[in-house]
Design a protein around this motif. Sequence first.
Motif, PDB file in Angstrom:
ATOM      1  N   SER A 150       0.769  -1.298  -0.040  1.00 33.11           N
ATOM      2  CA  SER A 150      -0.004   0.066  -0.091  1.00 33.11           C
ATOM      3  C   SER A 150       0.781   1.326   0.121  1.00 33.11           C
ATOM      4  O   SER A 150       1.796   1.478   0.618  1.00 33.11           O
ATOM      5  CB  SER A 150      -0.872  -0.006   1.261  1.00 33.11           C
ATOM      6  OG  SER A 150      -1.551   1.128   1.250  1.00 33.11           O
ATOM      7  N   ALA A 151       0.437   2.158  -0.992  1.00 34.31           N
ATOM      8  CA  ALA A 151       1.138   3.511  -0.931  1.00 34.31           C
ATOM      9  C   ALA A 151       0.293   4.564  -0.034  1.00 34.31           C
ATOM     10  O   ALA A 151       0.898   5.553  -0.198  1.00 34.31           O
ATOM     11  CB  ALA A 151       1.477   3.785  -2.483  1.00 34.31           C
ATOM     12  N   HIS A 152      -0.733   4.309   0.626  1.00 36.35           N
ATOM     13  CA  HIS A 152      -1.567   5.303   1.070  1.00 36.35           C
ATOM     14  C   HIS A 152      -0.722   5.922   2.227  1.00 36.35           C
ATOM     15  O   HIS A 152      -0.290   5.283   3.114  1.00 36.35           O
ATOM     16  CB  HIS A 152      -2.524   4.362   1.723  1.00 36.35           C
ATOM     17  CG  HIS A 152      -3.723   5.385   2.377  1.00 36.35           C
ATOM     18  ND1 HIS A 152      -4.448   6.294   1.763  1.00 36.35           N
ATOM     19  CD2 HIS A 152      -4.077   5.669   3.689  1.00 36.35           C
ATOM     20  CE1 HIS A 152      -5.278   6.960   2.567  1.00 36.35           C
ATOM     21  NE2 HIS A 152      -4.972   6.536   3.653  1.00 36.35           N
ATOM     22  N   GLY A 153      -0.721   7.276   1.851  1.00 36.73           N
ATOM     23  CA  GLY A 153      -0.244   8.079   2.822  1.00 36.73           C
ATOM     24  C   GLY A 153       1.339   8.247   2.951  1.00 36.73           C
ATOM     25  O   GLY A 153       1.983   8.683   3.691  1.00 36.73           O
ATOM     26  N   LYS A 154       1.875   7.538   1.805  1.00 29.72           N
ATOM     27  CA  LYS A 154       3.280   7.372   1.693  1.00 29.72           C
ATOM     28  C   LYS A 154       3.785   8.413   0.351  1.00 29.72           C
ATOM     29  O   LYS A 154       4.917   8.447   0.404  1.00 29.72           O
ATOM     30  CB  LYS A 154       3.891   6.032   1.323  1.00 29.72           C
ATOM     31  CG  LYS A 154       3.517   5.084   2.340  1.00 29.72           C
ATOM     32  CD  LYS A 154       4.310   5.434   3.731  1.00 29.72           C
ATOM     33  CE  LYS A 154       3.899   4.381   4.602  1.00 29.72           C
ATOM     34  NZ  LYS A 154       4.595   4.449   5.861  1.00 29.72           N
ATOM     35  N   GLY A 155       2.847   9.284  -0.065  1.00 33.85           N
ATOM     36  CA  GLY A 155       3.371  10.158  -1.132  1.00 33.85           C
ATOM     37  C   GLY A 155       2.802   9.440  -2.337  1.00 33.85           C
ATOM     38  O   GLY A 155       2.588   8.295  -2.522  1.00 33.85           O
ATOM     39  N   SER A 156       3.352  10.247  -3.508  1.00 37.72           N
ATOM     40  CA  SER A 156       3.087   9.680  -4.810  1.00 37.72           C
ATOM     41  C   SER A 156       4.323   8.841  -5.378  1.00 37.72           C
ATOM     42  O   SER A 156       5.542   9.439  -5.176  1.00 37.72           O
ATOM     43  CB  SER A 156       2.812  10.676  -6.034  1.00 37.72           C
ATOM     44  OG  SER A 156       3.741  11.821  -5.782  1.00 37.72           O
ATOM     45  N   PHE A 157       4.345   7.746  -6.122  1.00 39.90           N
ATOM     46  CA  PHE A 157       5.242   7.008  -6.505  1.00 39.90           C
ATOM     47  C   PHE A 157       5.208   7.048  -8.307  1.00 39.90           C
ATOM     48  O   PHE A 157       4.207   6.768  -8.645  1.00 39.90           O
ATOM     49  CB  PHE A 157       5.507   5.548  -5.932  1.00 39.90           C
ATOM     50  CG  PHE A 157       5.724   5.780  -4.662  1.00 39.90           C
ATOM     51  CD1 PHE A 157       7.106   6.090  -4.051  1.00 39.90           C
ATOM     52  CD2 PHE A 157       4.764   5.504  -3.629  1.00 39.90           C
ATOM     53  CE1 PHE A 157       7.341   6.131  -2.709  1.00 39.90           C
ATOM     54  CE2 PHE A 157       4.978   5.748  -2.207  1.00 39.90           C
ATOM     55  CZ  PHE A 157       6.242   5.911  -1.865  1.00 39.90           C
TER      56      PHE A 157
END
Length: 216
Positions: A150-157
Amino acid sequence: PLAGLPDCVLDGELLDDGAVWLFDLVHLESEWADSTPADEFARRCEVLADLFRRHNLGSTGRFHLASTAIGTEAKLELALACIRDQEEGVIARRLDGVYSLGRRSTAILKLKFVFDADLVVDSVGFEGRDNVVLIAYDENGTGIPVGRASAHGKGSFAKGDVVVVRYNYLSRKPTKDCPFGRLVGPRIMGRRTDKPALSCTTEQLIYSDQEPVYEH
């Protein structure tokens, strides 16, 4: 019920293969011992081991008694054995802790063995969700899919980004999307801008023969 086993309430975990691992005794009334949730864990643990031995529960092939360790050296030995056998972790308990009914006990702390790896984002928005697909490179420079996180709350990749991923282990069991094995419990910890993608190799991964668990 097992023949001859006194009325009791046990706490444990039922695995997919039908095995039952016992790690606590909630209640017991018998001619040789009594135990209640108000008893300290040290007492409940002692009575559980006695119950397991007296009624030879291990002979059934289904019931197993979780290992316990008291004292620094014994704890270290148990932890090293768990790491060697690729177990997920250990549980720390207060010896004077009582059993908490219907709520999480403050006398118990789960300690999972986790590892960090530098992996590469191969795609984003997997199945329309806020996930990224992760790869590592083999010795031939081929990108090997190792799961998603999950990339939620980690910024955009974006494709090609290098990220630090914390995980429990990489299962050797192939899946449809990861034919060489899949990460279990992956969490994105941050981004790396100082490491080239091709240096994120499969050699850094910690493998296990356990079945993969699907979190997403």
